[in-house]
Scaffold this active site. Structure first.
Site, mmCIF file in Angstrom:
data_model
loop_
_atom_site.group_PDB
_atom_site.id
_atom_site.type_symbol
_atom_site.label_atom_id
_atom_site.label_comp_id
_atom_site.label_asym_id
_atom_site.label_seq_id
_atom_site.Cartn_x
_atom_site.Cartn_y
_atom_site.Cartn_z
ATOM 1 C CB VAL A 113 -36.817 -97.052 63.992
ATOM 2 C CG1 VAL A 113 -37.296 -97.965 65.125
ATOM 3 C CG2 VAL A 113 -37.100 -97.692 62.635
ATOM 4 C CB CYS A 114 -36.860 -95.368 68.430
ATOM 5 S SG CYS A 114 -36.809 -95.133 70.213
ATOM 6 C CB THR A 115 -34.862 -91.052 69.530
ATOM 7 O OG1 THR A 115 -33.834 -92.053 69.603
ATOM 8 C CG2 THR A 115 -35.707 -91.084 70.790
ATOM 9 C CB ALA A 155 -43.602 -95.462 68.772
ATOM 10 C CB THR A 159 -40.254 -89.959 68.426
ATOM 11 O OG1 THR A 159 -39.005 -90.583 68.770
ATOM 12 C CG2 THR A 159 -40.667 -89.013 69.539
#
Length: 322
Positions: free
Chosen positions: A104-106, A157, A124
């Site tokens: 998830v995300c970074t 993202a 990301t």
């Protein structure tokens, strides 16, 4: 039905919503279908971690003592900027052993640092896509989708897209009815399919400081079907084409051509979502000229044809109120 273990990796500086969003989805699915998921959290040493917002989260166990995972979920957050080498080493060793590898995300930054995304498509948070691509050229970074599936690897993202991805995984595992019930309890749509864009063009790009360039940005947005060549836009800004292109990129962070492409794509997306206009009419109104040109642009950017996009996102087709 065998119970699936979801292991969530914790570390100092983790983004709390990257953890709690997917955890709420999987535990909600367990409520609806008892015996379906076992969710566990783990940090390197089993000690509590402090999230980027200051919350303290107590893990269930150490990573060394964690159960084997069907789904290994790696959240993002400020802690991914200078990760503990021992965490990256653990991911490198254990990532290939899991049935499904999710970030998830970074969190994708940690997977990439461990070499787990080499040769794979991934995404990301939009603000870190360029850096991820620069730092890890073996990763095929896709900056636009809210999540990307590539075999057993799934990356999402920023923040709330982790919920979208988790719902898609629940739907894959347990079916639409369970996923829909979980989504309703969380008061979210069942899913925004992964190839929906992360951000609007106007928000993703910076606003130019100089008035002539801001006016050009506005003109592009209001006239996607117009002559949006560099020469025409430069004339509108009363600059030479070379000076205009250089100044536009310096002040907005993107080239005129890429900005135009994104505006046209977003305009076409909205027409497909919100109107009943035919594909040919949408292609003309969005500046593509022909349905084939628009089709190529959609496949390149979103991995779906305009017709497929409309089936997935049109409120009428999704049963959402207009």
């Amino acid at each position: 039905m065998a119970q699936r273990t979801v292991l969530v990796v914790l570390f100092d500086g983790v983004q709390s919503l990257d953890v709690t969003g997917p955890v709420e989805v999987f535990t909600g699915a367990e409520v609806q279908a008892p015996g379906s998921y076992r969710v566990r959290t783990a940090s390197l040493d089993g000690a509590p971690v402090r999230t980027s917002s200051g919350l303290t989260v107590v893990p269930d166990t150490t990573l060394a003592g964690a159960p084997g995972a069907d789904t290994l979920l790696v959240p993002g957050g400020q802690g991914t900027r200078s990760p503990d080498p021992a965490l990256v080493d653990w991911l490198r060793a254990h990532g290939p052993l899991t049935g499904r590898l999710v970030s998830v995300c970074t969190g994708a930054v940690l997977l990439a640092a461990a070499g787990l995304l080499d040769g794979h498509r991934a995404t990301t948070h939009w603000a870190y896509c360029d850096k991820l691509a620069r730092d890890h050229p073996a990763v095929d970074v896709r900056p636009d989708p809210i999540y990307v599936r590539d075999g057993r690897i799934a990356t999402s993202a920023g923040v709330t897209s982790g919920i979208d991805l988790a719902l898609a995984l629940v739907e894959e595992d347990l079916g639409r009815d369970v996923a829909l019930t979980v989504a309703r309890h969380l008061v979210v749509f069942l899913r925004r399919p992964g190839n929906q864009a992360q951000f609007s063009v106007q928000l993703a790009a910076q606003t130019a400081r100089r008035a002539p360039l801001r006016e050009v940005q506005h003109w592009i947005t209001e006239h996607p079907d117009g002559d949006l060549s560099v020469e025409a836009l430069a004339a509108r800004a009363m600059l030479s084409p070379r000076h205009f292109a250089r100044a536009f990129r310096s002040e907005t962070g993107t080239t005129p051509g890429r900005y135009v492409d994104r505006v046209r794509l977003e305009h076409a997306r909205r027409l497909l979502e919100d109107t009943g206009d035919g594909v040919e009419e949408v292609s003309r109104a969005s500046g593509y000229g022909t349905p084939e040109a628009m089709r190529r642009a959609f496949l390149r950017a979103l991995g779906a044809t305009p017709a497929e996009y409309r089936r997935r996102f049109s409120p009428a087709l999704l049963g959402r109120p207009r």
